[in-house]
Design an enzyme around this catalytic site. Structure first.
Site, PDB file in Angstrom:
ATOM      1  N   HIS A  42       6.278 101.204  41.850  1.00 10.74           N
ATOM      2  CA  HIS A  42       7.752 101.346  42.533  1.00 10.74           C
ATOM      3  C   HIS A  42       7.998  99.612  42.899  1.00 10.74           C
ATOM      4  O   HIS A  42       8.341  99.877  43.944  1.00 10.74           O
ATOM      5  CB  HIS A  42       7.664 102.432  43.549  1.00 10.74           C
ATOM      6  CG  HIS A  42       7.498 103.805  43.172  1.00 10.74           C
ATOM      7  ND1 HIS A  42       8.540 104.627  42.379  1.00 10.74           N
ATOM      8  CD2 HIS A  42       6.422 104.574  42.906  1.00 10.74           C
ATOM      9  CE1 HIS A  42       8.017 105.581  42.105  1.00 10.74           C
ATOM     10  NE2 HIS A  42       6.693 105.594  42.398  1.00 10.74           N
ATOM     11  N   LYS A  48      43.118  93.683  14.706  1.00  8.50           N
ATOM     12  CA  LYS A  48      44.391  93.994  15.285  1.00  8.50           C
ATOM     13  C   LYS A  48      45.162  95.139  14.357  1.00  8.50           C
ATOM     14  O   LYS A  48      45.734  96.112  14.638  1.00  8.50           O
ATOM     15  CB  LYS A  48      45.346  92.802  15.705  1.00  8.50           C
ATOM     16  CG  LYS A  48      46.776  93.297  15.743  1.00  8.50           C
ATOM     17  CD  LYS A  48      47.556  92.062  16.269  1.00  8.50           C
ATOM     18  CE  LYS A  48      49.165  92.562  16.455  1.00  8.50           C
ATOM     19  NZ  LYS A  48      49.830  91.572  17.021  1.00  8.50           N
TER      20      LYS A  48
END
Ligand code: FAI
Length: 526
Positions: free
Chosen positions: A287, A145
């Site tokens: 595929h 922070k």
């Protein structure tokens, strides 16, 4: 408040060090000391620093309060947290620190108790709870922070950066912000792991507030493992992320070119297919659809049979095996252009044989796919479902209903059961014809079941379709699909049943004297 210029470096004069993972700690402490940095540290971290001949102040001396409650309280003290949280850009904060006699920290180096590792070791609940770090995340969050004033480091891999920054006048704001982001990611992932463990849900993703078994909060974190060359298409950026659960995403690559996005999706589909079978099995995928699945006495035989299903499509395919790859199988694969082979392991010499081809990607991924849930994103949200697995009920031929025709012998029923399981690997609408434990014709991904039937028959060819065992992933809505299979001469058909026209569908088989079984279980795969 005046913003610190992005490039302005903050000198490091005082550091707080409290680490569970003490790798690289001695070199770090010596480097910090050599650069004139004062060190403050907790229990065994301080002991290790002192043992390295580096002067260090114990946190207890700073707070005037002993570490207590078996380490549950060490750094949770205003003298520590005010020293981390003071915004040094504010004269008032500087004044308050001076009034309180608190010295600020410029650098906070913390890494946390090994909660995940403790859970994975099978430790008791009490032992796991004890490994929930409280003081560490508090310091990390406070320092992150306050990144305009403090640099925070949560990863020993960053110690070299720290030593480089020291020699260079400290970290600038951009670097401190990056470190802060890393720190919050670290505590966020840590908290998700703790929250998921508390939820103790079957999915491992989080708590369910009702009896759905599905979490109210989908908490999992992923770390980027690799940036891929591109996504499904070259204009799409893509990367691989891991969630720490192993599996394909963490497979070991033993040879070949870098895996692509499509390689990953096809390999995933291939493993899903191969591990549905208990016998040695090989699945060849293109595929995301199988161009061959077969079981055999060994993997070499299974591969020959799978390849024979559709040798044209198997060119450039992705192969998954549910057993270690033998040298014999490797010799066969080495003859065929193959994009990827994945297996739980490789017998002596197999990797060397496969490696004769420069480009084939050889992956070792131990164990069957095990993710309990599947998550798919939709625009603005996500869908989660329990992973589709073979079911003890409907996927066991012992529980099938004979809808019409002669009951099959045990051997024939095993053939039909193979077709049923293999069909689960085919994208819906799926029809699969099989013979001798191998797919011979696959109709995949059509928008109606009739076309899938036609495709399966056409791909099998007249001879192979005759006497084959046919499976359909979902019920036939009309008799037209089965009529195509029957006309091609299949021996038996298995399908879930459940259509409002089941009677007509069964009648079509009955008239032709073809056996039809109903499973009561469906396996759509999209
Ligand atoms: N309770 C506290 O005040 C506290 N402060 C720091 N820790 C953790 O204690 C560990 C270091 O302890 P030691 O230096 O004794 O090995 C670090 O992983 C740090 O995150 C704490 N431990 C747990 O919460």
């Amino acid at each position: 408040m005046t913003a610190t210029a992005e490039g302005t470096k903050r000198p490091i004069r005082r550091a707080l060090v409290s680490v569970y993972d003490k790798s690289g700690l001695e070199e770090l402490a010596q480097g910090l000391h050599a650069a004139g940095v004062q060190l403050v540290s907790t229990g065994s971290t301080a002991a290790k620093i002192a043992a390295a001949g580096v002067p260090v102040t114990k946190v207890e001396e700073l707070t005037g309060f002993p570490e207590c409650l078996d380490g549950r309280v060490k750094t949770l003290h205003p003298r520590v947290h005010a020293g981390i949280l003071a915004d040094r850009r504010l004269p008032d904060h500087e004044k308050q620190l001076a009034d309180l006699g608190v010295e600020p920290f410029d650098l906070v180096i913390v890494n946390l108790y090994p909660f995940r590792e403790t859970v994975a070791s099978g430790a008791t609940p009490d032992a796991c709870v004890e490994q929930i770090d409280i003081g560490g995340p508090s310091m990390v969050r406070a320092a992150a922070k306050n990144h305009p004033s403090v640099a925070v480091v949560v990863n020993p891999a960053r110690y070299d950066d720290v030593l480089r920054a020291l020699a260079d006048g400290g970290f600038d704001l951009v670097a401190r912000k990056r470190l802060a982001a890393e720190a919050f990611q670290h505590t966020a992932a840590y908290d998700v792991a703790v929250a998921s463990w508390f939820a103790d849900s079957a999915t491992g993703y989080g708590a369910a507030d009702d009896d759905s078994g599905l979490p109210d909060f989908l908490g999992t974190t992923y770390e980027r493992k690799n940036v891929l060359r591109y996504g499904e298409n070259p204009h799409q950026g893509a990367a691989l992320y891991v969630n720490g659960r192993g599996g394909l995403a963490e497979a070991e690559q033993l040879h070949g070119k870098e895996m692509s996005y499509n390689n990953y999706t096809d390999t995933d589909a291939a493993r899903r297919a191969a591990y549905d079978h208990t016998e040695p099995c090989v699945a060849i995928i293109k595929h995301a659809n199988p161009c061959g699945i077969a079981v055999g006495l060994d993997v070499a035989e299974a591969h020959r049979k799978a390849h024979a299903c559709d040798p044209v499509s198997a060119y450039g395919g992705v192969i998954a095996v549910n057993r270690p790859v033998s040298a014999a199988m490797a010799e066969q694969v080495a003859e065929i252009f193959t994009e990827v082979i994945v297996a739980p392991d490789y017998e002596d010499g197999a990797v060397e044989i496969l490696s004769r081809k420069k480009n084939i990607r050889v992956l070792r991924a131990p164990g069957a796919p095990a993710d309990p849930v599947e998550v798919k994103t939709v625009d603005g949200g996500a869908l989660l479902q329990a992973t589709d697995r073979l079911q003890a009920g409907g996927d066991d031929p012992a529980n099938w209903t004979l809808a019409t025709g002669e009951a099959l012998s045990a051997v024939e029923l095993a053939e039909l059961a193979f077709a049923w399981k293999a069909c689960r690997a085919v994208k819906s609408n799926a029809i699969l014809l099989a013979k001798d434990g191998a797919s011979v014709g696959v109709g995949m991904g059509q928008v109606n079941r009739v076309d899938s039937c036609k495709l399966a028959v056409q791909r099998a060819g007249e001879e192979r379709a005759r006497g084959a065992y046919a499976a359909s992933d979902a019920f036939f809505p009309f008799p037209d699909g089965p009529e195509i299979l029957i006309a091609a001469g299949v021996k038996a058909i298995v399908q879930p049943g459940g259509s409002i026209r089941d009677e007509q569908v069964v009648e079509a088989a009955e008239q032709a004297g073809v056996t039809m079984y109903l499973t009561g279980t469906r396996h759509f795969f999209h």
